[in-house]
Design a protein around this motif. Structure first.
Motif, PDB file in Angstrom:
ATOM      1  N   UNK A  95      34.569 -16.347 -45.133  1.00 41.37           N
ATOM      2  CA  UNK A  95      35.370 -15.193 -45.340  1.00 41.37           C
ATOM      3  C   UNK A  95      35.031 -14.254 -44.584  1.00 41.37           C
ATOM      4  N   UNK A  96      33.660 -13.909 -43.942  1.00 41.01           N
ATOM      5  CA  UNK A  96      33.498 -12.848 -43.387  1.00 41.01           C
ATOM      6  C   UNK A  96      33.822 -12.981 -41.708  1.00 41.01           C
ATOM      7  N   UNK A  97      33.798 -14.186 -41.168  1.00 32.44           N
ATOM      8  CA  UNK A  97      34.117 -14.235 -39.821  1.00 32.44           C
ATOM      9  C   UNK A  97      35.716 -14.043 -39.615  1.00 32.44           C
ATOM     10  N   UNK A  98      36.524 -14.535 -40.485  1.00 26.57           N
ATOM     11  CA  UNK A  98      38.003 -14.188 -40.097  1.00 26.57           C
ATOM     12  C   UNK A  98      38.088 -12.978 -40.380  1.00 26.57           C
ATOM     13  N   UNK A  99      37.645 -12.258 -41.623  1.00 25.96           N
ATOM     14  CA  UNK A  99      37.646 -10.755 -41.845  1.00 25.96           C
ATOM     15  C   UNK A  99      37.329  -9.993 -40.474  1.00 25.96           C
ATOM     16  N   UNK A 100      36.275 -10.389 -39.907  1.00 30.89           N
ATOM     17  CA  UNK A 100      35.806  -9.482 -38.701  1.00 30.89           C
ATOM     18  C   UNK A 100      36.728  -9.874 -37.625  1.00 30.89           C
ATOM     19  N   UNK A 101      37.016 -10.977 -37.167  1.00 30.56           N
ATOM     20  CA  UNK A 101      37.909 -11.220 -36.089  1.00 30.56           C
ATOM     21  C   UNK A 101      39.251 -10.790 -36.169  1.00 30.56           C
ATOM     22  N   UNK A 102      39.968 -10.923 -37.464  1.00 30.50           N
ATOM     23  CA  UNK A 102      41.236 -10.422 -37.717  1.00 30.50           C
ATOM     24  C   UNK A 102      41.205  -8.938 -37.534  1.00 30.50           C
TER      25      UNK A 102
END
Length: 310
Positions: free
Chosen positions: A146-153
């Protein structure tokens, strides 16, 4: 260069002749998604026998789908029933919606990769399963998904929000990040945004897809060397995840192809593509996991049977 502060989503104009019918259809679909996702989540959370890594990841994917549907369907229903032919939305609100939708979409691929990892370790490295797929490891994996996509997006959304826009009309039903590049005036900022989006998509979509294919390829090789009973049981636990993976991949492929041809494709095709990405996975997922996972379907039948007796 225009000083654009709001965007017009005119996808509903393509559907104006069937607004009432579409309102009823999407209302039924949204109620089905909320009830079916909620029911499967209730079963997984309430039954201790299902508190295992595979079912925890299924619950996370269904929760992802439920949140993503809620980010799109209520506003769409409101506009279909009470709105005009087009939707005015501020640039900041459009960026926020695009961030939510894209983050949840990318998280779905990450979660599918986590499910593939769970099945790979369970079938190909069964003696190390308890050590590698511990509750702490599953919790860390969920946070990562959840956190990796949230940060990259999030970075992609910020870059898109800073683009100077020369157009303000989209043939879409909801906002997406790529459309900001299409609406922009071009230049180095647009190239930077596109380059970063390509890198982010590689990290959170293409690499998870490659890992899923590698994992299930390894599982298939192991099954071909084992007994038929083992292979049947192993592949039956992988089938629901594969069906959902194919469904997500096909929907995203259609969306990516349409976006690249956005300038030349008719407006109706853009609206259809945006509907496809939201509609198919959210409706398909609870059906697959509610019917194809025997442990879940058994608990569902037991729960619904108890409710009928009451």
């Amino acid at each position: 260069m225009m000083n654009v502060t709001s965007l017009t989503l005119d996808g509903l104009q393509q559907l104006s002749e069937h607004r009432l019918l579409l309102f009823l259809l999407f209302l039924l679909l949204y109620v089905f998604i909320v009830c079916s996702d909620g029911l499967v989540l209730l079963v997984i959370c309430s039954q201790r026998s299902l508190h295992r890594p595979m079912f925890v990841l299924v619950a996370a994917l269904l929760f992802n789908s439920l949140v993503g549907s809620t980010a799109v369907y209520p506003r769409l229903l409101w506009e279909l029933r009470w709105g005009g032919g087009s939707v005015q939305v501020s640039v900041s609100a459009c960026v926020c919606q695009a961030w939510v939708v894209y983050t949840l979409g990318a998280s779905a691929f990450m979660l599918l990769a986590a499910m593939a990892l769970d099945r790979y370790v369970s079938i190909c490295r069964p003696l190390r399963y308890a050590a590698l797929v511990s509750p702490r490891a599953v919790a860390a994996l969920l946070l990562f998904c959840w956190l990796l996509p949230a940060a990259l997006i999030g970075v992609a959304a910020l870059l898109a929000a800073r683009l100077p826009l020369c157009r303000a009309r989209l043939s879409r039903l909801y906002c997406d990040i790529y459309s900001f590049t299409w609406l922009s005036c071009g230049g180095r900022a647009a190239l930077l945004s596109e380059a970063y989006a390509l890198l982010a998509n590689t990290a959170i979509i293409l690499l998870p897809i490659a890992f899923v294919l590698f994992s299930y390829g390894s599982i298939l090789r192991v099954c071909l060397r084992r007994s038929r009973t083992f292979s049947t049981k192993a592949l039956s636990t992988c089938l629901p995840h594969l069906l959902v993976f194919i469904n997500y991949s096909a929907s995203v492929l259609v969306e990516l192809l349409q976006r690249r041809l956005q300038a030349d494709s008719p407006a109706a095709a853009s609206v259809l593509a945006s509907l496809l990405v939201v509609l198919f996975p959210t409706v398909f997922n609870p059906l697959v996991y509610g019917l194809k996972l025997s442990a879940v379907s058994g608990q569902l039948r037991r729960l619904l049977g108890c409710q009928r007796r009451l």
